[in-house]
Scaffold this motif. Structure first.
Motif, PDB file in Angstrom:
ATOM      1  N   PHE A 255       6.169   0.339   5.091  1.00 54.22           N
ATOM      2  CA  PHE A 255       7.036  -0.624   4.592  1.00 54.22           C
ATOM      3  C   PHE A 255       8.567  -0.486   5.286  1.00 54.22           C
ATOM      4  N   ARG A 256       9.009  -1.342   6.061  1.00 45.50           N
ATOM      5  CA  ARG A 256      10.407  -1.348   6.857  1.00 45.50           C
ATOM      6  C   ARG A 256      11.412  -1.279   5.897  1.00 45.50           C
ATOM      7  N   ILE A 257      12.211  -0.228   5.565  1.00 45.73           N
ATOM      8  CA  ILE A 257      13.144  -0.195   4.794  1.00 45.73           C
ATOM      9  C   ILE A 257      14.592  -0.489   5.605  1.00 45.73           C
ATOM     10  N   LYS A 258      14.731  -0.290   6.822  1.00 43.44           N
ATOM     11  CA  LYS A 258      15.960  -0.570   7.939  1.00 43.44           C
ATOM     12  C   LYS A 258      17.195  -0.160   7.142  1.00 43.44           C
ATOM     13  N   PHE A 259      17.303   1.252   6.225  1.00 44.03           N
ATOM     14  CA  PHE A 259      18.428   1.712   5.983  1.00 44.03           C
ATOM     15  C   PHE A 259      19.399   0.788   4.956  1.00 44.03           C
ATOM     16  N   ASN A 260      18.479   0.043   4.407  1.00 41.45           N
ATOM     17  CA  ASN A 260      19.008  -1.117   3.565  1.00 41.45           C
ATOM     18  C   ASN A 260      19.478  -0.633   2.220  1.00 41.45           C
ATOM     19  N   THR A 261      21.164  -0.696   2.135  1.00 39.81           N
ATOM     20  CA  THR A 261      21.616   0.092   0.966  1.00 39.81           C
ATOM     21  C   THR A 261      21.925  -1.140  -0.045  1.00 39.81           C
ATOM     22  N   MET A 262      21.950  -2.583   0.399  1.00 36.69           N
ATOM     23  CA  MET A 262      22.214  -3.540  -0.391  1.00 36.69           C
ATOM     24  C   MET A 262      21.217  -3.589  -1.729  1.00 36.69           C
ATOM     25  N   ALA A 263      19.994  -3.436  -1.586  1.00 36.14           N
ATOM     26  CA  ALA A 263      19.083  -3.608  -2.665  1.00 36.14           C
ATOM     27  C   ALA A 263      19.151  -2.483  -3.667  1.00 36.14           C
ATOM     28  N   ASP A 264      19.004  -3.103  -4.957  1.00 32.93           N
ATOM     29  CA  ASP A 264      19.005  -2.112  -5.951  1.00 32.93           C
ATOM     30  C   ASP A 264      17.399  -1.393  -6.071  1.00 32.93           C
ATOM     31  N   TYR A 265      16.594  -2.340  -5.746  1.00 30.99           N
ATOM     32  CA  TYR A 265      14.870  -1.956  -5.896  1.00 30.99           C
ATOM     33  C   TYR A 265      14.458  -2.595  -4.567  1.00 30.99           C
ATOM     34  N   PHE A 266      13.324  -1.856  -4.191  1.00 30.53           N
ATOM     35  CA  PHE A 266      12.296  -2.293  -3.328  1.00 30.53           C
ATOM     36  C   PHE A 266      11.005  -2.528  -3.748  1.00 30.53           C
ATOM     37  N   ALA A 267      10.712  -3.769  -3.770  1.00 31.15           N
ATOM     38  CA  ALA A 267       9.232  -4.327  -4.356  1.00 31.15           C
ATOM     39  C   ALA A 267       8.153  -4.136  -3.143  1.00 31.15           C
ATOM     40  N   CYS A 268       7.455  -3.081  -3.262  1.00 31.93           N
ATOM     41  CA  CYS A 268       6.743  -2.890  -1.869  1.00 31.93           C
ATOM     42  C   CYS A 268       5.096  -3.301  -2.406  1.00 31.93           C
ATOM     43  N   LEU A 269       4.590  -4.305  -1.932  1.00 30.49           N
ATOM     44  CA  LEU A 269       3.439  -4.918  -2.108  1.00 30.49           C
ATOM     45  C   LEU A 269       2.227  -4.581  -1.021  1.00 30.49           C
ATOM     46  N   ALA A 270       1.082  -3.802  -1.357  1.00 27.59           N
ATOM     47  CA  ALA A 270       0.302  -3.295  -0.335  1.00 27.59           C
ATOM     48  C   ALA A 270      -1.195  -4.256  -0.383  1.00 27.59           C
ATOM     49  N   PHE A 271      -1.259  -4.461   0.611  1.00 23.37           N
ATOM     50  CA  PHE A 271      -2.654  -5.673   0.876  1.00 23.37           C
ATOM     51  C   PHE A 271      -3.690  -4.834   1.671  1.00 23.37           C
ATOM     52  N   ASP A 272      -4.882  -5.333   1.313  1.00 25.74           N
ATOM     53  CA  ASP A 272      -6.082  -4.667   2.169  1.00 25.74           C
ATOM     54  C   ASP A 272      -5.940  -5.154   3.470  1.00 25.74           C
ATOM     55  N   ASN A 273      -5.795  -6.409   3.784  1.00 24.59           N
ATOM     56  CA  ASN A 273      -5.718  -6.857   5.316  1.00 24.59           C
ATOM     57  C   ASN A 273      -4.941  -8.106   5.171  1.00 24.59           C
ATOM     58  N   ARG A 274      -4.728  -8.668   6.433  1.00 23.21           N
ATOM     59  CA  ARG A 274      -4.002  -9.904   6.666  1.00 23.21           C
ATOM     60  C   ARG A 274      -5.004 -11.169   6.319  1.00 23.21           C
ATOM     61  N   ASP A 275      -6.447 -10.984   6.457  1.00 21.72           N
ATOM     62  CA  ASP A 275      -7.317 -12.127   6.302  1.00 21.72           C
ATOM     63  C   ASP A 275      -7.256 -12.495   4.985  1.00 21.72           C
ATOM     64  N   SER A 276      -7.942 -11.446   4.227  1.00 16.19           N
ATOM     65  CA  SER A 276      -8.075 -11.677   2.714  1.00 16.19           C
ATOM     66  C   SER A 276      -6.806 -11.798   1.865  1.00 16.19           C
ATOM     67  N   VAL A 277      -5.903 -10.900   2.669  1.00 13.96           N
ATOM     68  CA  VAL A 277      -4.604 -10.631   1.382  1.00 13.96           C
ATOM     69  C   VAL A 277      -4.790 -10.474   0.173  1.00 13.96           C
ATOM     70  N   ILE A 278      -5.775  -9.458  -0.139  1.00 12.34           N
ATOM     71  CA  ILE A 278      -5.868  -9.154  -1.537  1.00 12.34           C
ATOM     72  C   ILE A 278      -4.867  -7.809  -1.700  1.00 12.34           C
ATOM     73  N   PRO A 279      -4.104  -8.232  -2.781  1.00  6.65           N
ATOM     74  CA  PRO A 279      -3.017  -7.135  -3.175  1.00  6.65           C
ATOM     75  C   PRO A 279      -3.833  -5.962  -3.673  1.00  6.65           C
ATOM     76  N   LEU A 280      -3.711  -4.706  -3.081  1.00  5.58           N
ATOM     77  CA  LEU A 280      -4.190  -3.406  -3.899  1.00  5.58           C
ATOM     78  C   LEU A 280      -3.120  -2.647  -4.675  1.00  5.58           C
ATOM     79  N   HIS A 281      -2.074  -2.583  -4.294  1.00  4.09           N
ATOM     80  CA  HIS A 281      -1.097  -2.115  -4.868  1.00  4.09           C
ATOM     81  C   HIS A 281       0.231  -2.389  -4.903  1.00  4.09           C
ATOM     82  N   PHE A 282       1.156  -1.992  -5.981  1.00  2.00           N
ATOM     83  CA  PHE A 282       2.582  -2.599  -6.142  1.00  2.00           C
ATOM     84  C   PHE A 282       3.441  -1.360  -6.421  1.00  2.00           C
ATOM     85  N   TRP A 283       4.518  -1.275  -5.947  1.00  2.00           N
ATOM     86  CA  TRP A 283       5.358  -0.279  -6.048  1.00  2.00           C
ATOM     87  C   TRP A 283       6.716  -0.777  -6.431  1.00  2.00           C
ATOM     88  N   LEU A 284       7.571  -0.429  -7.501  1.00  2.00           N
ATOM     89  CA  LEU A 284       8.870  -1.006  -7.600  1.00  2.00           C
ATOM     90  C   LEU A 284       9.792   0.368  -7.543  1.00  2.00           C
TER      91      LEU A 284
END
Length: 120
Positions: A67-96
């Motif tokens: 996940f590209r964070i790019k030294f972002n200090t503006m966001a209070d939280y990062f919602a990171c959504l992990a997918f299996d692959n780009r074809d089926s785009v099945i979400p596997l994990h979510f981290w806040l």
């Protein structure tokens, strides 16, 4: 329809077209920011700024998501959504993740946990 909604190879496809659309249903009374808003994608009902990040599974030494964070200090939280692959785009994990935990990084790498368990 926007160009990124049709091009699965475009990073905006997974991050904006898929992830932000999914998460817009998760955050209650949130305000979605315009595309390319600097620093965050949503303001939730508690006025917290949330930056949505998406990644499909990659294979280096072990399977992981980057996940590209790019030294972002503006966001209070990062919602990171992990997918299996780009074809089926099945979400596997979510981290806040709180921004102050990772906003000093250019990227966050989360490795897939092995299902092997040691006995003994």
């Amino acid at each position: 329809m926007n160009m990124y909604s049709e091009n699965r190879d475009c990073s905006m496809y997974l991050g904006i077209y898929i992830a932000e659309r999914l998460l817009s249903n998760l955050f209650i009374d949130s305000i979605k920011m315009p595309i390319n808003n600097p620093g965050y994608d949503f303001i939730c009902n508690k006025h917290l700024k949330i930056d949505v990040k998406a990644s499909s599974k990659r294979y280096y030494r072990k399977p992981c998501w980057v996940f590209r964070i790019k030294f972002n200090t503006m966001a209070d939280y990062f919602a990171c959504l992990a997918f299996d692959n780009r074809d089926s785009v099945i979400p596997l994990h979510f981290w806040l993740i709180p921004g102050d935990v990772i906003n000093d990084r250019s990227a966050l790498v989360i490795k897939e946990r092995s299902e092997e368990r040691r006995v003994g």
